[in-house]
Design a protein around this motif. Structure first.
Motif, PDB file in Angstrom:
ATOM      1  N   HIS A   3     -41.379 -25.724 -57.080  1.00 37.90           N
ATOM      2  CA  HIS A   3     -41.919 -26.094 -55.861  1.00 37.90           C
ATOM      3  C   HIS A   3     -41.067 -24.965 -54.332  1.00 37.90           C
ATOM      4  CE1 HIS A   3     -45.778 -26.742 -53.245  1.00 37.90           C
ATOM      5  NE2 HIS A   3     -45.052 -27.203 -52.340  1.00 37.90           N
ATOM      6  N   LEU A   4     -41.012 -24.568 -53.479  1.00 36.79           N
ATOM      7  CA  LEU A   4     -40.853 -24.460 -52.199  1.00 36.79           C
ATOM      8  C   LEU A   4     -41.867 -24.634 -51.048  1.00 36.79           C
ATOM      9  CD1 LEU A   4     -37.882 -23.959 -50.765  1.00 36.79           C
ATOM     10  CD2 LEU A   4     -38.839 -21.233 -50.857  1.00 36.79           C
ATOM     11  N   ARG A   5     -41.457 -25.131 -49.981  1.00 37.29           N
ATOM     12  CA  ARG A   5     -42.612 -25.617 -48.871  1.00 37.29           C
ATOM     13  C   ARG A   5     -41.342 -25.422 -47.753  1.00 37.29           C
ATOM     14  NH1 ARG A   5     -44.443 -30.817 -45.135  1.00 37.29           N
ATOM     15  NH2 ARG A   5     -44.745 -31.424 -47.319  1.00 37.29           N
ATOM     16  N   GLU A   6     -41.364 -23.831 -46.792  1.00 40.92           N
ATOM     17  CA  GLU A   6     -40.358 -23.414 -46.222  1.00 40.92           C
ATOM     18  C   GLU A   6     -41.445 -23.110 -44.829  1.00 40.92           C
ATOM     19  OE1 GLU A   6     -37.372 -19.600 -45.201  1.00 40.92           O
ATOM     20  OE2 GLU A   6     -38.726 -19.454 -47.147  1.00 40.92           O
ATOM     21  N   VAL A   7     -40.185 -23.605 -43.406  1.00 41.85           N
ATOM     22  CA  VAL A   7     -41.022 -23.540 -41.608  1.00 41.85           C
ATOM     23  C   VAL A   7     -39.875 -22.053 -41.738  1.00 41.85           C
ATOM     24  CG1 VAL A   7     -40.613 -24.554 -39.971  1.00 41.85           C
ATOM     25  CG2 VAL A   7     -42.046 -25.564 -41.543  1.00 41.85           C
ATOM     26  N   VAL A   8     -41.121 -21.292 -41.423  1.00 42.48           N
ATOM     27  CA  VAL A   8     -39.748 -20.113 -40.717  1.00 42.48           C
ATOM     28  C   VAL A   8     -40.106 -20.812 -38.855  1.00 42.48           C
ATOM     29  CG1 VAL A   8     -40.576 -17.374 -40.650  1.00 42.48           C
ATOM     30  CG2 VAL A   8     -41.628 -18.671 -42.386  1.00 42.48           C
ATOM     31  N   PRO A   9     -38.866 -20.333 -38.216  1.00 39.79           N
ATOM     32  CA  PRO A   9     -38.926 -20.324 -37.027  1.00 39.79           C
ATOM     33  C   PRO A   9     -39.234 -18.991 -36.611  1.00 39.79           C
ATOM     34  CG  PRO A   9     -36.642 -19.975 -37.644  1.00 39.79           C
ATOM     35  CD  PRO A   9     -37.872 -20.434 -38.982  1.00 39.79           C
ATOM     36  N   GLU A  10     -39.436 -19.577 -35.183  1.00 36.47           N
ATOM     37  CA  GLU A  10     -39.946 -17.502 -34.040  1.00 36.47           C
ATOM     38  C   GLU A  10     -39.443 -16.938 -34.797  1.00 36.47           C
ATOM     39  OE1 GLU A  10     -41.429 -17.182 -29.392  1.00 36.47           O
ATOM     40  OE2 GLU A  10     -39.804 -19.215 -29.992  1.00 36.47           O
ATOM     41  N   HIS A  11     -37.319 -17.065 -34.360  1.00 31.81           N
ATOM     42  CA  HIS A  11     -36.549 -15.591 -34.064  1.00 31.81           C
ATOM     43  C   HIS A  11     -36.804 -15.058 -35.304  1.00 31.81           C
ATOM     44  CE1 HIS A  11     -34.003 -18.217 -36.097  1.00 31.81           C
ATOM     45  NE2 HIS A  11     -33.289 -17.648 -36.416  1.00 31.81           N
ATOM     46  N   LYS A  36     -54.855  -7.912 -24.686  1.00 36.30           N
ATOM     47  CA  LYS A  36     -56.058  -7.907 -25.010  1.00 36.30           C
ATOM     48  C   LYS A  36     -56.579  -9.525 -24.386  1.00 36.30           C
ATOM     49  CE  LYS A  36     -57.026  -5.178 -29.234  1.00 36.30           C
ATOM     50  NZ  LYS A  36     -58.050  -6.071 -30.346  1.00 36.30           N
ATOM     51  N   LEU A  37     -55.816  -9.965 -24.259  1.00 33.30           N
ATOM     52  CA  LEU A  37     -56.464 -11.526 -23.618  1.00 33.30           C
ATOM     53  C   LEU A  37     -56.405 -11.542 -22.485  1.00 33.30           C
ATOM     54  CD1 LEU A  37     -55.854 -14.450 -26.567  1.00 33.30           C
ATOM     55  CD2 LEU A  37     -57.451 -13.411 -26.202  1.00 33.30           C
ATOM     56  N   GLY A  38     -55.165 -11.179 -21.851  1.00 41.81           N
ATOM     57  CA  GLY A  38     -54.173 -11.277 -20.752  1.00 41.81           C
ATOM     58  C   GLY A  38     -54.046 -12.612 -20.108  1.00 41.81           C
ATOM     59  N   GLU A  39     -54.198 -13.431 -21.126  1.00 44.44           N
ATOM     60  CA  GLU A  39     -53.088 -14.743 -20.965  1.00 44.44           C
ATOM     61  C   GLU A  39     -51.776 -15.076 -22.506  1.00 44.44           C
ATOM     62  OE1 GLU A  39     -53.885 -17.753 -19.926  1.00 44.44           O
ATOM     63  OE2 GLU A  39     -56.315 -16.316 -19.282  1.00 44.44           O
ATOM     64  N   ASN A  40     -51.202 -15.023 -21.645  1.00 50.04           N
ATOM     65  CA  ASN A  40     -49.258 -15.413 -22.401  1.00 50.04           C
ATOM     66  C   ASN A  40     -49.723 -16.648 -23.881  1.00 50.04           C
ATOM     67  OD1 ASN A  40     -47.309 -15.023 -22.932  1.00 50.04           O
ATOM     68  ND2 ASN A  40     -46.378 -16.489 -21.805  1.00 50.04           N
ATOM     69  N   ALA A  41     -48.976 -15.468 -24.739  1.00 46.06           N
ATOM     70  CA  ALA A  41     -49.498 -16.367 -26.690  1.00 46.06           C
ATOM     71  C   ALA A  41     -48.143 -16.302 -26.616  1.00 46.06           C
ATOM     72  CB  ALA A  41     -50.765 -15.847 -26.998  1.00 46.06           C
ATOM     73  N   LYS A  42     -47.693 -16.902 -27.921  1.00 44.84           N
ATOM     74  CA  LYS A  42     -46.936 -16.993 -28.560  1.00 44.84           C
ATOM     75  C   LYS A  42     -46.676 -18.038 -30.250  1.00 44.84           C
ATOM     76  CE  LYS A  42     -43.459 -20.703 -27.766  1.00 44.84           C
ATOM     77  NZ  LYS A  42     -42.266 -20.974 -27.483  1.00 44.84           N
ATOM     78  N   ILE A  43     -46.378 -17.662 -30.735  1.00 48.21           N
ATOM     79  CA  ILE A  43     -46.390 -18.476 -32.608  1.00 48.21           C
ATOM     80  C   ILE A  43     -44.588 -18.856 -32.996  1.00 48.21           C
ATOM     81  CG2 ILE A  43     -46.395 -17.784 -34.603  1.00 48.21           C
ATOM     82  CD1 ILE A  43     -48.339 -15.516 -34.228  1.00 48.21           C
ATOM     83  N   SER A  44     -44.806 -19.717 -32.755  1.00 48.41           N
ATOM     84  CA  SER A  44     -43.300 -20.157 -32.173  1.00 48.41           C
ATOM     85  C   SER A  44     -42.582 -20.825 -34.049  1.00 48.41           C
ATOM     86  CB  SER A  44     -43.308 -22.005 -31.027  1.00 48.41           C
ATOM     87  OG  SER A  44     -44.557 -22.880 -32.282  1.00 48.41           O
ATOM     88  N   LYS A  45     -44.123 -21.313 -34.479  1.00 46.48           N
ATOM     89  CA  LYS A  45     -43.317 -21.592 -36.221  1.00 46.48           C
ATOM     90  C   LYS A  45     -44.807 -21.034 -37.209  1.00 46.48           C
ATOM     91  CE  LYS A  45     -43.766 -26.482 -35.489  1.00 46.48           C
ATOM     92  NZ  LYS A  45     -43.728 -27.608 -35.431  1.00 46.48           N
ATOM     93  N   ALA A  46     -44.420 -21.396 -38.472  1.00 50.50           N
ATOM     94  CA  ALA A  46     -44.849 -20.378 -39.346  1.00 50.50           C
ATOM     95  C   ALA A  46     -44.902 -21.271 -40.791  1.00 50.50           C
ATOM     96  CB  ALA A  46     -45.724 -19.138 -39.772  1.00 50.50           C
ATOM     97  N   VAL A  47     -45.807 -21.800 -41.509  1.00 52.54           N
ATOM     98  CA  VAL A  47     -45.188 -22.822 -42.900  1.00 52.54           C
ATOM     99  C   VAL A  47     -45.213 -21.697 -43.999  1.00 52.54           C
ATOM    100  CG1 VAL A  47     -46.312 -23.964 -44.190  1.00 52.54           C
ATOM    101  CG2 VAL A  47     -45.273 -24.953 -42.541  1.00 52.54           C
TER     102      VAL A  47
END
Length: 162
Positions: A3-11, A36-47
């Motif tokens: 089993h493996l859980r990994e956090v994927v950083p933004e870069h 589309k939204l005209g708002e700033n957004a970012k994805i800082s990490k994923a799992v």
């Protein structure tokens, strides 16, 4: 691999290709969404979670703007739970359904650990197996899992902005 859980950083995430066959990267999709939204957004990490083929991983996403894009579920809150069969006669489809419901429980009840010995500050309310099951408070999570002949291998809960 068990089993493996990994956090994927933004870069690393920015250059990941979406699984929709378009060749578009996560960074491209975020830039398009900002336009589309005209708002700033970012994805800082994923799992990501990978487990043995005999186990199942269930997921649940909750929030005002729940959507799926390029094979990724997105929302304000998200949870994943990996379950392992204790006995081979457990039906894989029913185990996946249970794993999805357990992920919903994780999002709603916010446990910190699976078992009690490592409870955060000794709080049993933080222990997954000791919690009342969100969808049937006549059972604890441990009671439900024992009844279904499965065990929790791992879980993760995420909240936007946290």
């Amino acid at each position: 691999m068990e089993h493996l859980r990994e956090v994927v950083p933004e870069h690393k995430l920015q250059n990941e290709e979406l699984q929709n066959g378009s060749g578009e990267t996560v960074g491209d999709a975020v830039a398009r969404t900002i336009g589309k939204l005209g708002e700033n957004a970012k994805i800082s990490k994923a799992v990501t979670m990978t487990t043995q083929v005999s186990n199942v991983i269930g997921s649940y996403v909750h929030g005002g703007f729940v959507t799926s894009y390029g094979g990724c579920s997105m929302g304000r809150f998200g949870g994943m739970v990996a379950l392992r069969m204790k006995k081979s006669e457990v039906n894989k489809d029913s185990m996946l359904s249970l794993a999805n419901r357990m992920a919903q429980h994780v999002v709603g009840m916010n446990p910190k650990v699976i078992e009690g010995e490592s409870a955060v500050d000794g709080e049993l309310s933080d222990v997954l197996l000791e919690q009342e099951y969100l969808l049937d408070n006549s059972l604890t999570v441990k009671d439900l899992l024992d009844k279904e002949n499965v065990e929790v291998v791992d879980f993760v809960r995420y909240e936007c902005g946290a």
